[in-house]
Motif scaffolding. Structure first.
Motif, PDB file in Angstrom:
ATOM      1  N   LEU A  15       3.451 -14.883   4.851  1.00  0.00           N
ATOM      2  CA  LEU A  15       4.410 -13.885   5.079  1.00  0.00           C
ATOM      3  C   LEU A  15       5.103 -13.271   3.561  1.00  0.00           C
ATOM      4  N   VAL A  16       5.384 -14.276   2.777  1.00  0.00           N
ATOM      5  CA  VAL A  16       5.902 -14.120   1.383  1.00  0.00           C
ATOM      6  C   VAL A  16       4.898 -13.390   0.733  1.00  0.00           C
ATOM      7  N   GLY A  17       3.558 -13.775   0.805  1.00  0.00           N
ATOM      8  CA  GLY A  17       2.359 -13.033  -0.074  1.00  0.00           C
ATOM      9  C   GLY A  17       2.338 -11.707   0.522  1.00  0.00           C
ATOM     10  N   GLY A  18       2.477 -11.502   1.756  1.00  0.00           N
ATOM     11  CA  GLY A  18       2.287  -9.951   2.210  1.00  0.00           C
ATOM     12  C   GLY A  18       3.333  -8.965   1.721  1.00  0.00           C
ATOM     13  N   LEU A  19       4.554  -9.538   1.697  1.00  0.00           N
ATOM     14  CA  LEU A  19       5.603  -8.834   1.150  1.00  0.00           C
ATOM     15  C   LEU A  19       5.625  -8.545  -0.383  1.00  0.00           C
ATOM     16  N   ILE A  20       5.427  -9.619  -1.219  1.00  0.00           N
ATOM     17  CA  ILE A  20       4.974  -9.529  -2.577  1.00  0.00           C
ATOM     18  C   ILE A  20       3.766  -8.351  -2.914  1.00  0.00           C
ATOM     19  N   GLY A  21       2.862  -8.772  -2.054  1.00  0.00           N
ATOM     20  CA  GLY A  21       1.663  -7.692  -2.285  1.00  0.00           C
ATOM     21  C   GLY A  21       1.844  -6.358  -2.035  1.00  0.00           C
ATOM     22  N   LYS A  22       2.659  -6.214  -0.869  1.00  0.00           N
ATOM     23  CA  LYS A  22       3.330  -4.629  -0.649  1.00  0.00           C
ATOM     24  C   LYS A  22       4.080  -4.016  -1.757  1.00  0.00           C
ATOM     25  N   LYS A  23       5.000  -4.793  -2.273  1.00  0.00           N
ATOM     26  CA  LYS A  23       5.907  -4.377  -3.395  1.00  0.00           C
ATOM     27  C   LYS A  23       4.948  -4.073  -4.540  1.00  0.00           C
ATOM     28  N   LEU A  24       4.354  -5.106  -4.861  1.00  0.00           N
ATOM     29  CA  LEU A  24       3.407  -4.802  -6.132  1.00  0.00           C
ATOM     30  C   LEU A  24       2.293  -3.672  -6.027  1.00  0.00           C
ATOM     31  N   PHE A  25       1.890  -3.439  -5.058  1.00  0.00           N
ATOM     32  CA  PHE A  25       0.935  -2.342  -4.866  1.00  0.00           C
ATOM     33  C   PHE A  25       1.955  -0.939  -5.046  1.00  0.00           C
ATOM     34  N   GLU A  26       3.002  -0.924  -4.282  1.00  0.00           N
ATOM     35  CA  GLU A  26       3.619   0.305  -4.458  1.00  0.00           C
ATOM     36  C   GLU A  26       4.261   0.442  -5.645  1.00  0.00           C
ATOM     37  N   GLN A  27       4.790  -0.548  -6.536  1.00  0.00           N
ATOM     38  CA  GLN A  27       4.953  -0.295  -7.931  1.00  0.00           C
ATOM     39  C   GLN A  27       3.804   0.288  -8.967  1.00  0.00           C
ATOM     40  N   LEU A  28       2.423  -0.365  -8.556  1.00  0.00           N
ATOM     41  CA  LEU A  28       1.505  -0.017  -9.274  1.00  0.00           C
ATOM     42  C   LEU A  28       1.092   1.317  -8.983  1.00  0.00           C
ATOM     43  N   TRP A  29       1.177   1.809  -7.761  1.00  0.00           N
ATOM     44  CA  TRP A  29       0.592   2.997  -7.188  1.00  0.00           C
ATOM     45  C   TRP A  29       1.675   4.161  -8.019  1.00  0.00           C
ATOM     46  N   GLY A  30       2.839   3.701  -8.215  1.00  0.00           N
ATOM     47  CA  GLY A  30       3.848   4.574  -8.768  1.00  0.00           C
ATOM     48  C   GLY A  30       3.049   4.856 -10.308  1.00  0.00           C
ATOM     49  N   LEU A  31       2.482   4.070 -10.879  1.00  0.00           N
ATOM     50  CA  LEU A  31       1.995   4.341 -12.193  1.00  0.00           C
ATOM     51  C   LEU A  31       0.815   5.453 -12.062  1.00  0.00           C
ATOM     52  N   VAL A  32       0.057   5.379 -11.028  1.00  0.00           N
ATOM     53  CA  VAL A  32      -1.092   6.208 -10.897  1.00  0.00           C
ATOM     54  C   VAL A  32      -0.746   7.656 -10.176  1.00  0.00           C
ATOM     55  N   ASP A  33       0.171   7.925  -9.355  1.00  0.00           N
ATOM     56  CA  ASP A  33       0.518   9.030  -8.641  1.00  0.00           C
ATOM     57  C   ASP A  33       2.014   9.179  -8.289  1.00  0.00           C
ATOM     58  N   ASP A  34       2.767  10.040  -8.423  1.00  0.00           N
ATOM     59  CA  ASP A  34       4.174  10.435  -7.973  1.00  0.00           C
ATOM     60  C   ASP A  34       4.317  10.087  -6.578  1.00  0.00           C
ATOM     61  N   GLU A  35       3.207  10.667  -5.651  1.00  0.00           N
ATOM     62  CA  GLU A  35       3.445  10.709  -4.337  1.00  0.00           C
ATOM     63  C   GLU A  35       3.074   9.083  -3.722  1.00  0.00           C
ATOM     64  N   GLU A  36       3.703   9.025  -2.513  1.00  0.00           N
ATOM     65  CA  GLU A  36       3.488   7.713  -1.686  1.00  0.00           C
ATOM     66  C   GLU A  36       1.950   7.476  -1.608  1.00  0.00           C
ATOM     67  N   PRO A  37       1.471   6.142  -1.430  1.00  0.00           N
ATOM     68  CA  PRO A  37       0.142   5.722  -1.440  1.00  0.00           C
ATOM     69  C   PRO A  37      -0.375   6.592  -0.102  1.00  0.00           C
TER      70      PRO A  37
END
Length: 91
Positions: A15-37
Motif C-alpha cells: 500500500l505504501v509503495g503504491g502511494l509513493i509510486g503514484k506521487k512519484l509518477f505524477e511528479q515526473l509526469w509534470g516534467l513531461v507535460d503540463d496536463e494531467e497524465p
C-alpha cells in the motif's frame, strides 16, 4: 510461520509503495507535460498514452520492488529469518 508473520508487513508495504509510486509518477509526469497524465480512456494521441503507461509501469515496478526488498531485509533483521525463498527456483 514466517509467511503468516510477514503477510501483514507485505500488505502494508504494498500500500505504501503504491502511494509513493503514484506521487512519484505524477511528479515526473509534470516534467513531461503540463496536463494531467493521460488514461487510455482519454481521447489523446497514442504516443502520449503509451509513454505515460510505460513511465507509470516502470516507476511502480521499481518502487514496489525497492519497498518489498527493504521490508524483507527489515523482517530478517528483526526475526533472524528471511521471509521467502532464499534463491530463485532452478529452471
Amino acid at each position: 510461520m514466517r509467511k503468516i508473520l510477514f503477510t501483514p508487513v507485505s500488505i502494508f508495504a504494498g500500500l505504501v509503495g503504491g502511494l509513493i509510486g503514484k506521487k512519484l509518477f505524477e511528479q515526473l509526469w509534470g516534467l513531461v507535460d503540463d496536463e494531467e497524465p493521460p488514461d487510455p480512456k482519454h481521447d489523446v494521441p497514442w504516443g502520449k498514452v503509451v509513454v505515460a503507461m510505460l513511465m507509470e509501469g516502470a516507476i511502480f515496478r521499481v518502487v514496489r520492488g525497492l519497498i518489498d526488498r527493504s521490508s524483507r531485509i527489515g523482517f530478517e533483521r528483526l526475526t533472524g529469518t528471511w521471509p521467502g525463498q532464499v534463491e530463485p527456483e532452478p529452471e
